[in-house]
Design a protein around this motif. Sequence first.
Motif, PDB file in Angstrom:
ATOM      1  N   VAL A  45     -20.664 -23.702 -37.524  1.00  0.00           N
ATOM      2  CA  VAL A  45     -19.694 -24.043 -38.563  1.00  0.00           C
ATOM      3  C   VAL A  45     -18.321 -23.610 -38.049  1.00  0.00           C
ATOM      4  O   VAL A  45     -18.093 -22.425 -37.788  1.00  0.00           O
ATOM      5  N   ALA A  46     -17.410 -24.567 -37.881  1.00  0.00           N
ATOM      6  CA  ALA A  46     -16.047 -24.282 -37.427  1.00  0.00           C
ATOM      7  C   ALA A  46     -15.090 -24.620 -38.569  1.00  0.00           C
ATOM      8  O   ALA A  46     -15.120 -25.736 -39.093  1.00  0.00           O
ATOM      9  N   VAL A  47     -14.269 -23.642 -38.960  1.00  0.00           N
ATOM     10  CA  VAL A  47     -13.382 -23.828 -40.106  1.00  0.00           C
ATOM     11  C   VAL A  47     -11.938 -23.561 -39.687  1.00  0.00           C
ATOM     12  O   VAL A  47     -11.637 -22.516 -39.124  1.00  0.00           O
ATOM     13  N   GLY A  48     -11.069 -24.516 -39.980  1.00  0.00           N
ATOM     14  CA  GLY A  48      -9.633 -24.332 -39.808  1.00  0.00           C
ATOM     15  C   GLY A  48      -8.982 -24.422 -41.169  1.00  0.00           C
ATOM     16  O   GLY A  48      -9.263 -25.347 -41.930  1.00  0.00           O
ATOM     17  N   THR A  49      -8.165 -23.445 -41.520  1.00  0.00           N
ATOM     18  CA  THR A  49      -7.508 -23.454 -42.825  1.00  0.00           C
ATOM     19  C   THR A  49      -5.994 -23.430 -42.657  1.00  0.00           C
ATOM     20  O   THR A  49      -5.480 -22.980 -41.643  1.00  0.00           O
ATOM     21  N   GLN A  50      -5.324 -23.926 -43.660  1.00  0.00           N
ATOM     22  CA  GLN A  50      -3.880 -23.838 -43.742  1.00  0.00           C
ATOM     23  C   GLN A  50      -3.554 -23.153 -45.063  1.00  0.00           C
ATOM     24  O   GLN A  50      -4.218 -23.387 -46.066  1.00  0.00           O
ATOM     25  N   GLU A  51      -2.519 -22.318 -45.034  1.00  0.00           N
ATOM     26  CA  GLU A  51      -2.084 -21.586 -46.228  1.00  0.00           C
ATOM     27  C   GLU A  51      -3.254 -20.835 -46.867  1.00  0.00           C
ATOM     28  O   GLU A  51      -3.418 -20.822 -48.083  1.00  0.00           O
ATOM     29  N   CYS A  52      -4.037 -20.197 -46.054  1.00  0.00           N
ATOM     30  CA  CYS A  52      -5.204 -19.443 -46.504  1.00  0.00           C
ATOM     31  C   CYS A  52      -4.772 -18.054 -46.968  1.00  0.00           C
ATOM     32  O   CYS A  52      -4.136 -17.324 -46.218  1.00  0.00           O
ATOM     33  N   GLU A  53      -5.111 -17.708 -48.181  1.00  0.00           N
ATOM     34  CA  GLU A  53      -4.813 -16.428 -48.812  1.00  0.00           C
ATOM     35  C   GLU A  53      -3.342 -16.267 -49.179  1.00  0.00           C
ATOM     36  O   GLU A  53      -3.024 -15.545 -50.105  1.00  0.00           O
ATOM     37  N   LYS A  54      -2.437 -16.892 -48.425  1.00  0.00           N
ATOM     38  CA  LYS A  54      -1.006 -16.674 -48.640  1.00  0.00           C
ATOM     39  C   LYS A  54      -0.232 -17.969 -48.434  1.00  0.00           C
ATOM     40  O   LYS A  54      -0.730 -18.906 -47.820  1.00  0.00           O
ATOM     41  N   SER A  55       1.005 -17.978 -48.899  1.00  0.00           N
ATOM     42  CA  SER A  55       1.890 -19.122 -48.659  1.00  0.00           C
ATOM     43  C   SER A  55       2.267 -19.180 -47.178  1.00  0.00           C
ATOM     44  O   SER A  55       2.024 -18.232 -46.422  1.00  0.00           O
ATOM     45  N   ILE A  56       2.880 -20.277 -46.766  1.00  0.00           N
ATOM     46  CA  ILE A  56       3.305 -20.422 -45.370  1.00  0.00           C
ATOM     47  C   ILE A  56       4.223 -19.271 -44.967  1.00  0.00           C
ATOM     48  O   ILE A  56       4.030 -18.644 -43.928  1.00  0.00           O
ATOM     49  N   SER A  57       5.218 -18.982 -45.790  1.00  0.00           N
ATOM     50  CA  SER A  57       6.195 -17.939 -45.427  1.00  0.00           C
ATOM     51  C   SER A  57       5.544 -16.559 -45.342  1.00  0.00           C
ATOM     52  O   SER A  57       5.853 -15.776 -44.439  1.00  0.00           O
ATOM     53  N   SER A  59       2.371 -15.989 -44.665  1.00  0.00           N
ATOM     54  CA  SER A  59       1.414 -16.007 -43.559  1.00  0.00           C
ATOM     55  C   SER A  59       2.088 -15.717 -42.224  1.00  0.00           C
ATOM     56  O   SER A  59       1.461 -15.173 -41.312  1.00  0.00           O
ATOM     57  N   ILE A  60       3.355 -16.082 -42.097  1.00  0.00           N
ATOM     58  CA  ILE A  60       4.088 -15.789 -40.856  1.00  0.00           C
ATOM     59  C   ILE A  60       4.218 -14.278 -40.673  1.00  0.00           C
ATOM     60  O   ILE A  60       4.028 -13.757 -39.584  1.00  0.00           O
ATOM     61  N   LEU A  61       4.504 -13.566 -41.765  1.00  0.00           N
ATOM     62  CA  LEU A  61       4.681 -12.121 -41.698  1.00  0.00           C
ATOM     63  C   LEU A  61       3.358 -11.363 -41.709  1.00  0.00           C
ATOM     64  O   LEU A  61       3.234 -10.293 -41.120  1.00  0.00           O
ATOM     65  N   TYR A  62       2.364 -11.904 -42.402  1.00  0.00           N
ATOM     66  CA  TYR A  62       1.061 -11.246 -42.554  1.00  0.00           C
ATOM     67  C   TYR A  62      -0.061 -12.234 -42.226  1.00  0.00           C
ATOM     68  O   TYR A  62      -0.689 -12.791 -43.119  1.00  0.00           O
ATOM     69  N   PRO A  63      -0.324 -12.464 -40.942  1.00  0.00           N
ATOM     70  CA  PRO A  63      -1.285 -13.503 -40.556  1.00  0.00           C
ATOM     71  C   PRO A  63      -2.766 -13.144 -40.759  1.00  0.00           C
ATOM     72  O   PRO A  63      -3.622 -14.002 -40.679  1.00  0.00           O
ATOM     73  N   CYS A  64      -3.077 -11.892 -41.049  1.00  0.00           N
ATOM     74  CA  CYS A  64      -4.462 -11.455 -41.182  1.00  0.00           C
ATOM     75  C   CYS A  64      -5.169 -12.196 -42.322  1.00  0.00           C
ATOM     76  O   CYS A  64      -4.624 -12.368 -43.406  1.00  0.00           O
ATOM     77  N   LYS A  65      -6.384 -12.622 -42.085  1.00  0.00           N
ATOM     78  CA  LYS A  65      -7.197 -13.341 -43.078  1.00  0.00           C
ATOM     79  C   LYS A  65      -8.553 -12.653 -43.265  1.00  0.00           C
ATOM     80  O   LYS A  65      -9.596 -13.289 -43.332  1.00  0.00           O
ATOM     81  N   LEU A  82     -19.455 -14.570 -36.716  1.00  0.00           N
ATOM     82  CA  LEU A  82     -18.082 -14.970 -36.430  1.00  0.00           C
ATOM     83  C   LEU A  82     -17.849 -14.837 -34.941  1.00  0.00           C
ATOM     84  O   LEU A  82     -17.998 -13.746 -34.375  1.00  0.00           O
ATOM     85  N   VAL A  83     -17.500 -15.939 -34.305  1.00  0.00           N
ATOM     86  CA  VAL A  83     -17.232 -15.923 -32.870  1.00  0.00           C
ATOM     87  C   VAL A  83     -15.768 -15.619 -32.608  1.00  0.00           C
ATOM     88  O   VAL A  83     -15.415 -14.853 -31.733  1.00  0.00           O
ATOM     89  N   ARG A  84     -14.886 -16.239 -33.430  1.00  0.00           N
ATOM     90  CA  ARG A  84     -13.446 -16.044 -33.209  1.00  0.00           C
ATOM     91  C   ARG A  84     -12.681 -16.336 -34.486  1.00  0.00           C
ATOM     92  O   ARG A  84     -12.933 -17.328 -35.160  1.00  0.00           O
ATOM     93  N   GLY A  85     -11.742 -15.472 -34.807  1.00  0.00           N
ATOM     94  CA  GLY A  85     -10.781 -15.707 -35.875  1.00  0.00           C
ATOM     95  C   GLY A  85      -9.397 -15.649 -35.260  1.00  0.00           C
ATOM     96  O   GLY A  85      -9.119 -14.778 -34.436  1.00  0.00           O
ATOM     97  N   HIS A  86      -8.539 -16.569 -35.627  1.00  0.00           N
ATOM     98  CA  HIS A  86      -7.204 -16.602 -35.023  1.00  0.00           C
ATOM     99  C   HIS A  86      -6.212 -17.253 -35.983  1.00  0.00           C
ATOM    100  O   HIS A  86      -6.567 -18.188 -36.684  1.00  0.00           O
ATOM    101  N   SER A  87      -4.997 -16.760 -36.003  1.00  0.00           N
ATOM    102  CA  SER A  87      -3.944 -17.346 -36.828  1.00  0.00           C
ATOM    103  C   SER A  87      -2.910 -18.019 -35.932  1.00  0.00           C
ATOM    104  O   SER A  87      -2.507 -17.475 -34.910  1.00  0.00           O
ATOM    105  N   LEU A  88      -2.509 -19.210 -36.329  1.00  0.00           N
ATOM    106  CA  LEU A  88      -1.464 -19.954 -35.627  1.00  0.00           C
ATOM    107  C   LEU A  88      -0.258 -20.090 -36.534  1.00  0.00           C
ATOM    108  O   LEU A  88      -0.387 -20.098 -37.751  1.00  0.00           O
ATOM    109  N   GLN A  89       0.894 -20.218 -35.957  1.00  0.00           N
ATOM    110  CA  GLN A  89       2.130 -20.388 -36.725  1.00  0.00           C
ATOM    111  C   GLN A  89       2.751 -21.737 -36.403  1.00  0.00           C
ATOM    112  O   GLN A  89       2.703 -22.206 -35.281  1.00  0.00           O
ATOM    113  N   ALA A  90       3.354 -22.343 -37.406  1.00  0.00           N
ATOM    114  CA  ALA A  90       4.023 -23.641 -37.221  1.00  0.00           C
ATOM    115  C   ALA A  90       5.341 -23.428 -36.514  1.00  0.00           C
ATOM    116  O   ALA A  90       5.947 -22.415 -36.551  1.00  0.00           O
TER     117      ALA A  90
END
Length: 90
Positions: A45-57, A59-65, A82-90
Amino acid sequence: KIQEQVETSGKIIIRSITWNQQAQELPSIETLREDLFSPGYFHVVAVGTQECEKSISKSILYPCKDNWERICGEALGSDYELVRGHSLQA
């Protein structure tokens, strides 16, 4: 159990999900289990989320999920890891 299914069938069934959560409250474990993951059916199961837990702004400051990763793990159960968790920024 999953490894056994793969070895027996010679096939891997993958669930790939992308989901813009729009900074909404996280769904319940039951909702994830029933509507999104179907534990035991998919081998990966591979999951990609956007705006997960927090707004975009935020998430930039607090990327932890951590909360999201925790409830995904609980929804999928002990047969999954869980194999890998990672946060990306726009």
